[in-house]
Write an enzyme that holds these catalytic residues in place. Structure first.
Site, mmCIF file in Angstrom:
data_model
loop_
_atom_site.group_PDB
_atom_site.id
_atom_site.type_symbol
_atom_site.label_atom_id
_atom_site.label_comp_id
_atom_site.label_asym_id
_atom_site.label_seq_id
_atom_site.Cartn_x
_atom_site.Cartn_y
_atom_site.Cartn_z
ATOM 1 N N ARG A 31 96.136 90.223 78.286
ATOM 2 C CA ARG A 31 97.112 89.148 78.494
ATOM 3 C C ARG A 31 96.640 87.867 77.501
ATOM 4 N NH1 ARG A 31 99.371 89.572 84.637
ATOM 5 N NH2 ARG A 31 100.722 91.261 84.329
ATOM 6 N N ARG A 38 100.967 83.337 78.023
ATOM 7 C CA ARG A 38 101.185 82.013 78.808
ATOM 8 C C ARG A 38 99.903 81.143 78.997
ATOM 9 N NH1 ARG A 38 101.950 85.700 84.154
ATOM 10 N NH2 ARG A 38 100.052 86.823 84.119
ATOM 11 N N ARG A 53 107.285 79.191 72.582
ATOM 12 C CA ARG A 53 108.463 79.997 73.526
ATOM 13 C C ARG A 53 109.494 79.118 73.816
ATOM 14 N NH1 ARG A 53 107.799 84.239 77.056
ATOM 15 N NH2 ARG A 53 110.017 83.381 77.315
ATOM 16 N N ASP A 59 106.119 93.590 76.006
ATOM 17 C CA ASP A 59 106.168 93.939 77.380
ATOM 18 C C ASP A 59 106.536 95.314 77.607
ATOM 19 O OD1 ASP A 59 106.985 92.045 79.952
ATOM 20 O OD2 ASP A 59 108.041 94.089 79.932
ATOM 21 N N TYR A 79 109.248 100.435 88.022
ATOM 22 C CA TYR A 79 110.283 99.064 87.931
ATOM 23 C C TYR A 79 111.830 99.578 88.063
ATOM 24 C CZ TYR A 79 106.655 95.421 86.593
ATOM 25 O OH TYR A 79 105.969 94.621 86.689
#
Length: 340
Positions: free
Chosen positions: A26, A30, A39, A75, A152
């Site tokens: 990651r 973010r 973004r 993702d 998921y």
């Protein structure tokens, strides 16, 4: 230095390069202010499937931190979206599926989609852009492991214990294996598309495997993760969270060139479990990224010292970079690792 001499690729081959390679799960995203600025006004999956945007986000942490590899910005649900599955990533929650897969009929419906029909052209274009900019820095492609994707899909979104997914394994094992087998093909196609476009290595993420017992992992999960990676034509890193009870099995019959270790298990213990013929990756505690530098520095030095017991060591976190991380901490880690 040529790409083949890159420290990451040498470590994956079992060599000890002059400097220990370091990158962060990651790292693209973010925690970086430049990412957040880029973004604005763009949904996550749209960003993943816009080649120039995905490429720029992949490049940002390599420019900033000087890490030894880029991890492709995407993702784990992107290949499902490309396969036509209706999914959105809700801010603050994660992937949410309009139609969860919970019955044999649901499984039959989704597995009727041909994984080979997956259109990964946008992903491939982004990879090509990155590789053309990276030069001697390798790019790591990635995909979600069949169990994490299935968790998921069956839950319909994020879950802490994945009760429905674990129940499906035992109540309808035929449907489970059909679903997980299909997901293995989807992951393999997605990985190979990145390799064909220029990725130098790949990582398979099994984020939720830690909710399983070893017996369930071996019977219901490992065969499908193995199938996802068996014909992949690049060095392989396999990582899961909470997988200490079956860490040795994460080698997947020797297919994995490196196994990632989370923050729960000391590297010395992980190395004794994994054996001498696999590279280890990890395992800085992400919680310590917010600690004062002397505390973090001592921890990183300890991780490096423990990693010397393996055939080769790739420094990374024991999970992904938390969003509140000060990017300067990551840069200092890279400088420290490269200085030792």
């Amino acid at each position: 230095m040529s790409l083949s001499d890159a420290p990451l690729l040498r470590a994956l081959a079992g060599d000890r390069p002059d400097r220990t390679p370091v990158w962060f799960m990651r790292q693209a995203g973010r925690s970086l202010p430049e990412y957040r600025e880029l973004r604005v006004g763009t949904r996550m999956l749209d960003a993943c499937l816009t080649p120039d945007l995905a490429a720029e986000i992949t490049l940002q942490p390599v420019r900033r931190h000087g890490v030894d590899a880029g991890i492709f910005f995407s993702d784990i649900v992107v290949p499902l979206r490309l396969a036509g599955v209706e999914v959105e990533i809700e801010p603050g929650r994660g992937p949410v599926f309009a139609e969860p897969i919970r019955t044999a009929a649901d499984v039959e419906r989704i597995t009727s989609i041909d994984p080979e029909s997956l259109d990964a052209s946008a992903v491939a274009e982004a990879v090509r852009i990155v590789v053309s900019e990276f030069g001697e820095t390798p790019l790591i492609g990635f995909a979600g492991a069949p169990f994490t994707l299935a968790a998921y899909l069956v839950e319909g979104g994020p879950s802490k214990e994945h009760m429905r997914a674990r129940a499906l394994m035992h109540t309808d094992p035929e449907s489970w294996h059909r679903l997980a087998g299909w997901l293995a093909q989807v992951s393999r196609v997605f990985l190979q598309a990145q390799i064909d476009a220029g990725a130098s290595a790949v990582q398979l993420f099994d984020s939720w495997a830690g909710s399983l017992s070893r017996a369930d992992y071996l019977e219901f999960v490992a065969p499908h993760s193995t199938a996802a990676l068996r014909d992949v034509t690049a060095p392989i890193i396999h990582f899961g969270v909470g997988t200490g009870p079956f860490l040795a099995d994460m080698r997947l019959e020797g297919i994995a060139d490196a196994v990632g270790v989370d923050w729960r298990m000391p590297l010395t213990e992980a190395i004794s479990v994994l054996g001498p013929d696999v590279t280890v990756q990890g395992n800085i505690n992400p919680a310590l990224l917010s600690a004062p530098w002397p505390v973090l520095e001592a921890h990183v030095r300890d991780v490096l010292a423990q990693g010397r017991g393996a055939r080769a060591h790739i420094v990374n976190l024991g999970h992904g970079v938390p969003p509140e991380t000060d990017p300067d901490q990551l840069t200092r880690i890279v400088e420290l690792v490269h200085s030792i």
